[in-house]
Design an enzyme around this catalytic site. Sequence first.
Site, PDB file in Angstrom:
ATOM      1  N   SER A 154       0.843  -1.201   0.000  1.00  0.00           N
ATOM      2  CA  SER A 154       0.000   0.000   0.000  1.00  0.00           C
ATOM      3  C   SER A 154       0.880   1.255   0.000  1.00  0.00           C
ATOM      4  O   SER A 154       0.376   2.360  -0.221  1.00  0.00           O
ATOM      5  CB  SER A 154      -0.940   0.007   1.213  1.00  0.00           C
ATOM      6  OG  SER A 154      -0.229  -0.257   2.399  1.00  0.00           O
TER       7      SER A 154
ATOM      8  N   GLU B 243      -8.745 -10.023   4.162  1.00  0.00           N
ATOM      9  CA  GLU B 243      -9.167  -8.657   3.845  1.00  0.00           C
ATOM     10  C   GLU B 243     -10.564  -8.636   3.256  1.00  0.00           C
ATOM     11  O   GLU B 243     -10.872  -9.356   2.296  1.00  0.00           O
ATOM     12  CB  GLU B 243      -8.156  -8.028   2.855  1.00  0.00           C
ATOM     13  CG  GLU B 243      -8.517  -6.598   2.483  1.00  0.00           C
ATOM     14  CD  GLU B 243      -7.388  -5.816   1.815  1.00  0.00           C
ATOM     15  OE1 GLU B 243      -6.242  -6.320   1.754  1.00  0.00           O
ATOM     16  OE2 GLU B 243      -7.660  -4.688   1.359  1.00  0.00           O
TER      17      GLU B 243
ATOM     18  N   GLU C 269       0.169 -12.544  -1.388  1.00  0.00           N
ATOM     19  CA  GLU C 269      -1.268 -12.608  -1.655  1.00  0.00           C
ATOM     20  C   GLU C 269      -1.600 -13.844  -2.477  1.00  0.00           C
ATOM     21  O   GLU C 269      -1.014 -14.064  -3.541  1.00  0.00           O
ATOM     22  CB  GLU C 269      -1.707 -11.354  -2.431  1.00  0.00           C
ATOM     23  CG  GLU C 269      -1.563 -10.077  -1.626  1.00  0.00           C
ATOM     24  CD  GLU C 269      -2.083  -8.848  -2.367  1.00  0.00           C
ATOM     25  OE1 GLU C 269      -2.667  -8.982  -3.466  1.00  0.00           O
ATOM     26  OE2 GLU C 269      -1.907  -7.735  -1.838  1.00  0.00           O
TER      27      GLU C 269
ATOM     28  N   ASP D 258       5.630  -6.933   2.366  1.00  0.00           N
ATOM     29  CA  ASP D 258       4.906  -7.474   1.217  1.00  0.00           C
ATOM     30  C   ASP D 258       5.866  -7.774   0.071  1.00  0.00           C
ATOM     31  O   ASP D 258       6.661  -6.918  -0.313  1.00  0.00           O
ATOM     32  CB  ASP D 258       3.891  -6.438   0.700  1.00  0.00           C
ATOM     33  CG  ASP D 258       2.501  -6.658   1.263  1.00  0.00           C
ATOM     34  OD1 ASP D 258       2.160  -7.813   1.598  1.00  0.00           O
ATOM     35  OD2 ASP D 258       1.758  -5.664   1.376  1.00  0.00           O
TER      36      ASP D 258
END
Length: 272
Positions: free
Chosen positions: A53, A190, A123, A91
């Site tokens: 992000s 999420e 992810e 990440d």
Amino acid sequence: MSIHTNDIKRITTHILQEMKYNNEKIAMLTGYDFSLAKIIDTAGIDIILVGDSASNVMAGHETTLPITLDQMIYHASSVVRAAQRALVVVDLPFGSYQGNSKEALSSAIRIMKESGAHSVKMEGGSEILESIERILSAGIPVMGHLGLTPQSIYKFGTYVVRAKEEEEAKKLLEDAKLLEDAGCFAIVLEKIPAHLATKVAKEVKIPIIGIGAGNGVDGQVLVLHDMLGITHEFSPRFLRRYNNLYEEIKGSVEAYIKDVKSLDFPNKKEQY
Ligand code: KIV
């Protein structure tokens, strides 16, 4: 009182597991730079996520896709220099692990070696299992991330709540179990229905950290700039704002400009 305060040198993946067993909730926030990471670490945050992000809140991109591995390493190094207590998770950015598991491992190794971080986040579920397993086999702790996975935004088309339909919910639960069996130390869920997140947290033994996933999970994560109100256009239902720094910073800058222009700053005491 919690035993996990400043008398503990460093939060580890084992401590997080203990926290789940003891029903002690895990508090996680994102961090991208030294100064803010120092504040949230001193405040006692358990995990600092150097999230991709950063692509949105630090670099101003619309999605998380453009951020590079080098840029993630730069942010992660700054956070690692600040964090004395928190576990630092970084990440793996889009394109650094999806293609093949050897490339995934070399990306994860670069993060660990060049930033000094303690773990990586990835992810996806079954689609990236081979990469997760290869990274884990090198002794690098991996946090999973299921539900809304922003790196796949062009596949989903929107940022709406995921896994509302039975089929997607079933796959999410299966993926969570796969990640647990593979050896991930925790999973971020999420933007999924709270009842599904609660079920996952009950059925897997590793900590489940939610964002927009209700409070039946083992911990929560928010993007630091959102919860501090530095960003102010983004207002999803799950976001609780603890401050309005956008207005506070803007007000301070306006006052400074006024003082400079009116020759009020610097005054006699503020010069040599
Ligand atoms: O990049 C990020 O900030 C994240 C959180 C939203 C979990 O992945």
